[in-house]
Scaffold this motif. Structure first.
Motif, PDB file in Angstrom:
ATOM      1  N   ASN A   1      81.140  19.943 119.645  1.00  0.00           N
ATOM      2  CA  ASN A   1      81.332  18.915 118.617  1.00  0.00           C
ATOM      3  C   ASN A   1      82.805  18.690 118.308  1.00  0.00           C
ATOM      4  O   ASN A   1      83.182  17.619 117.814  1.00  0.00           O
ATOM      5  CB  ASN A   1      80.584  19.298 117.339  1.00  0.00           C
ATOM      6  CG  ASN A   1      80.944  20.684 116.833  1.00  0.00           C
ATOM      7  OD1 ASN A   1      80.833  21.657 117.562  1.00  0.00           O
ATOM      8  ND2 ASN A   1      81.350  20.794 115.581  1.00  0.00           N
ATOM      9  N   LYS A   2      83.671  19.655 118.605  1.00  0.00           N
ATOM     10  CA  LYS A   2      85.107  19.470 118.388  1.00  0.00           C
ATOM     11  C   LYS A   2      85.796  18.838 119.593  1.00  0.00           C
ATOM     12  O   LYS A   2      86.973  18.500 119.521  1.00  0.00           O
ATOM     13  CB  LYS A   2      85.763  20.826 118.082  1.00  0.00           C
ATOM     14  CG  LYS A   2      85.330  21.462 116.766  1.00  0.00           C
ATOM     15  CD  LYS A   2      85.814  20.646 115.575  1.00  0.00           C
ATOM     16  CE  LYS A   2      85.436  21.293 114.264  1.00  0.00           C
ATOM     17  NZ  LYS A   2      86.142  22.551 113.990  1.00  0.00           N
TER      18      LYS A   2
ATOM     19  N   GLY B   1      79.381   5.663 115.036  1.00  0.00           N
ATOM     20  CA  GLY B   1      78.951   7.004 114.667  1.00  0.00           C
ATOM     21  C   GLY B   1      78.165   7.726 115.735  1.00  0.00           C
ATOM     22  O   GLY B   1      77.740   8.865 115.517  1.00  0.00           O
TER      23      GLY B   1
ATOM     24  N   GLU C   1      73.267  10.319 117.525  1.00  0.00           N
ATOM     25  CA  GLU C   1      74.041  10.565 116.319  1.00  0.00           C
ATOM     26  C   GLU C   1      74.156  12.069 116.160  1.00  0.00           C
ATOM     27  O   GLU C   1      73.135  12.768 116.158  1.00  0.00           O
ATOM     28  CB  GLU C   1      73.362   9.945 115.100  1.00  0.00           C
ATOM     29  CG  GLU C   1      74.185  10.023 113.835  1.00  0.00           C
ATOM     30  CD  GLU C   1      73.551   9.279 112.683  1.00  0.00           C
ATOM     31  OE1 GLU C   1      73.959   9.526 111.525  1.00  0.00           O
ATOM     32  OE2 GLU C   1      72.649   8.459 112.924  1.00  0.00           O
TER      33      GLU C   1
ATOM     34  N   HIS D   1      81.704   9.936 127.402  1.00  0.00           N
ATOM     35  CA  HIS D   1      82.441  11.174 127.644  1.00  0.00           C
ATOM     36  C   HIS D   1      81.837  11.850 128.869  1.00  0.00           C
ATOM     37  O   HIS D   1      80.677  12.264 128.863  1.00  0.00           O
ATOM     38  CB  HIS D   1      82.334  12.080 126.410  1.00  0.00           C
ATOM     39  CG  HIS D   1      83.177  13.312 126.502  1.00  0.00           C
ATOM     40  ND1 HIS D   1      84.456  13.380 125.998  1.00  0.00           N
ATOM     41  CD2 HIS D   1      82.921  14.524 127.056  1.00  0.00           C
ATOM     42  CE1 HIS D   1      84.954  14.580 126.217  1.00  0.00           C
ATOM     43  NE2 HIS D   1      84.041  15.292 126.871  1.00  0.00           N
TER      44      HIS D   1
ATOM     45  N   ASP E   1      86.436  25.217 119.118  1.00  0.00           N
ATOM     46  CA  ASP E   1      87.786  24.844 119.548  1.00  0.00           C
ATOM     47  C   ASP E   1      88.535  26.113 119.914  1.00  0.00           C
ATOM     48  O   ASP E   1      89.027  26.841 119.055  1.00  0.00           O
ATOM     49  CB  ASP E   1      88.511  24.090 118.431  1.00  0.00           C
ATOM     50  CG  ASP E   1      89.875  23.556 118.869  1.00  0.00           C
ATOM     51  OD1 ASP E   1      90.350  23.948 119.953  1.00  0.00           O
ATOM     52  OD2 ASP E   1      90.470  22.756 118.128  1.00  0.00           O
TER      53      ASP E   1
ATOM     54  N   VAL F   1      84.637  16.036 121.366  1.00  0.00           N
ATOM     55  CA  VAL F   1      84.336  14.623 121.593  1.00  0.00           C
ATOM     56  C   VAL F   1      84.287  13.920 120.239  1.00  0.00           C
ATOM     57  O   VAL F   1      83.782  14.473 119.259  1.00  0.00           O
ATOM     58  CB  VAL F   1      83.000  14.452 122.352  1.00  0.00           C
ATOM     59  CG1 VAL F   1      81.847  15.058 121.586  1.00  0.00           C
ATOM     60  CG2 VAL F   1      82.734  12.993 122.654  1.00  0.00           C
ATOM     61  N   THR F   2      84.832  12.712 120.178  1.00  0.00           N
ATOM     62  CA  THR F   2      84.864  11.920 118.949  1.00  0.00           C
ATOM     63  C   THR F   2      83.797  10.840 119.009  1.00  0.00           C
ATOM     64  O   THR F   2      83.711  10.106 120.005  1.00  0.00           O
ATOM     65  CB  THR F   2      86.239  11.257 118.765  1.00  0.00           C
ATOM     66  OG1 THR F   2      87.241  12.287 118.728  1.00  0.00           O
ATOM     67  CG2 THR F   2      86.296  10.462 117.472  1.00  0.00           C
ATOM     68  N   PRO F   3      82.953  10.727 117.973  1.00  0.00           N
ATOM     69  CA  PRO F   3      81.950   9.654 117.976  1.00  0.00           C
ATOM     70  C   PRO F   3      82.616   8.281 118.050  1.00  0.00           C
ATOM     71  O   PRO F   3      83.751   8.084 117.604  1.00  0.00           O
ATOM     72  CB  PRO F   3      81.216   9.855 116.643  1.00  0.00           C
ATOM     73  CG  PRO F   3      81.441  11.306 116.295  1.00  0.00           C
ATOM     74  CD  PRO F   3      82.806  11.624 116.815  1.00  0.00           C
ATOM     75  N   ASP F   4      81.900   7.328 118.616  1.00  0.00           N
ATOM     76  CA  ASP F   4      82.382   5.954 118.663  1.00  0.00           C
ATOM     77  C   ASP F   4      82.345   5.337 117.268  1.00  0.00           C
ATOM     78  O   ASP F   4      81.893   5.958 116.304  1.00  0.00           O
ATOM     79  CB  ASP F   4      81.531   5.136 119.639  1.00  0.00           C
ATOM     80  CG  ASP F   4      81.716   5.591 121.083  1.00  0.00           C
ATOM     81  OD1 ASP F   4      82.762   6.194 121.372  1.00  0.00           O
ATOM     82  OD2 ASP F   4      80.804   5.353 121.905  1.00  0.00           O
TER      83      ASP F   4
ATOM     84  N   VAL G   1      77.625   9.445 119.590  1.00  0.00           N
ATOM     85  CA  VAL G   1      78.308  10.081 120.711  1.00  0.00           C
ATOM     86  C   VAL G   1      77.626   9.624 121.991  1.00  0.00           C
ATOM     87  O   VAL G   1      76.388   9.576 122.070  1.00  0.00           O
ATOM     88  CB  VAL G   1      78.253  11.619 120.596  1.00  0.00           C
ATOM     89  CG1 VAL G   1      78.728  12.277 121.889  1.00  0.00           C
ATOM     90  CG2 VAL G   1      79.101  12.099 119.435  1.00  0.00           C
TER      91      VAL G   1
END
Length: 342
Positions: A282-283, A291, A252, A306, A155, A285-288, A293
């Motif tokens: 990894n910072k 759980g 996952e 995404h 990030d 995108v938020t998993p659905d 991506v």
């Protein structure tokens, strides 16, 4: 060498856009290799960034930083700095001169650093000095050529980059004119590195070009010990897509402090990250809810996940990297045309 590589690029490019991008990569690689060889001063080295906002060649991580200091194995150096708060920091010593392939001679991960209030000190030399003054000693071989620093940033808005400074042990040698042999060695090394960096697609899993829209897991050693570090793992693949198609990845997330997916053109150059969203960490995108991506790669956003933007390129590379050697994630891959999967 530049003429030979120009012919290789012309032969391997599939269209005008790839040809122009390949020639641009050759130009940027040549500039980088001049810094690595002709402009280097191992008697009084400094850390410089191998990348710039418009120079991201050789398969780098655009969500990271790559610093380099050119050294000699018959000299000693002290590196001091602050760790910062980024996801990863690693220092790698490369060895090998002239036309000899480079190899990794030593490696220090951020997990190995001895920190004092966030600060560290390392001494790189062939033999251990009698007084390290609190520094960690890293042994280097006689043919050591460089210290490569990799830093990964999850990030950029919240993480603070490391700082590094290098100085020689003892008094630097006085400036002098190069001999013919020394100048020849510099240009030989420059030519070797230009060829290596411009033709990575021919030497690192070239079979992927004939197996598009798949991903394969690669250990660091599979990609060349000089090009990676042992705590990095990768999935590599190529995409080949029509304008109305997307390459959809579903997985996952691996249990690690950092992962990243990057798109590159066929010459292993990052896809214009200043102008388009072509990589994600990894910072980012938020998993659905389940759980997983979901990533959609293509020239248009069809809502499959995404979106990573190819800029309309019909082919290129996909690089999935993660740290600390957890088990590789299971990634499902499919090409979707509009809403229909195939």
């Amino acid at each position: 060498m530049i003429g030979d590589i120009t012919n290789i690029i012309s032969a391997d490019a599939e269209n005008e856009r790839e040809l122009l991008e390949g020639l641009g990569v050759l130009s940027r690689v040549t500039a980088l290799c001049s810094e690595l060889t002709v402009e280097a001063d191992p008697d009084l080295p400094w850390f410089f960034d191998m990348c710039s906002p418009t120079r991201l060649v050789g398969g780098p991580n655009p969500d990271g930083r790559y610093l380099l200091a050119m050294i000699r194995g018959d000299r000693g150096y002290r590196v001091t700095g602050t760790r910062g708060t980024t996801a990863y920091l690693g220092l790698q010593v490369l060895a090998g001169t002239g036309m000899t392939p480079r190899r990794m001679a030593a490696y220090v991960s951020d997990t190995d650093l001895k920190l004092d209030g966030g600060e560290f000190a390392l001494v790189f030399s062939a033999t251990e000095p009698t007084d390290l003054d609190g520094a960690q000693w890293i042994q280097i071989p006689d043919d050591a050529t460089s210290i490569v620093v990799r830093e990964y940033i999850a990030d950029a808005h919240t993480e603070q980059s490391a700082t590094l400074h290098i100085e020689p042990l003892g008094t630097p040698a006085p400036a002098r004119a190069l001999s013919d042999d020394e100048a020849a060695e510099q240009f030989t090394a420059m030519a070797w590195t230009i060829m290596k960096l411009t033709t990575l697609y021919r030497t690192i899993k070239p079979e992927l070009l004939d197996q598009p829209n798949t991903l394969v897991t690669s250990q660091a050693a599979d990609l060349g010990a000089a090009d990676t570090t042992p705590d990095n793992l990768y999935m590599l693949g190529t995409f080949r897509l029509a304008p109305d198609e997307s390459l959809c990845l579903e997985f996952e997330p691996p249990d690690t402090r950092y992962w990243n997916i990057t798109l590159e053109n066929i010459w292993h150059e990052c896809l214009e990250p200043r102008r388009r969203h072509s990589s994600v960490t990894n910072k980012g995108v938020t998993p659905d809810a389940d759980g997983h991506v979901r990533i959609a790669i293509g020239g248009n956003d069809f809502g499959h996940g995404h979106w990573l933007d190819t800029g309309g390129r019909h082919r290129g590379f996909v690089v999935f990297r993660w740290l600390d050697n957890p088990d590789p994630p299971k990634v499902s891959v499919e090409v979707r045309s509009g809403e229909a999967a195939r």
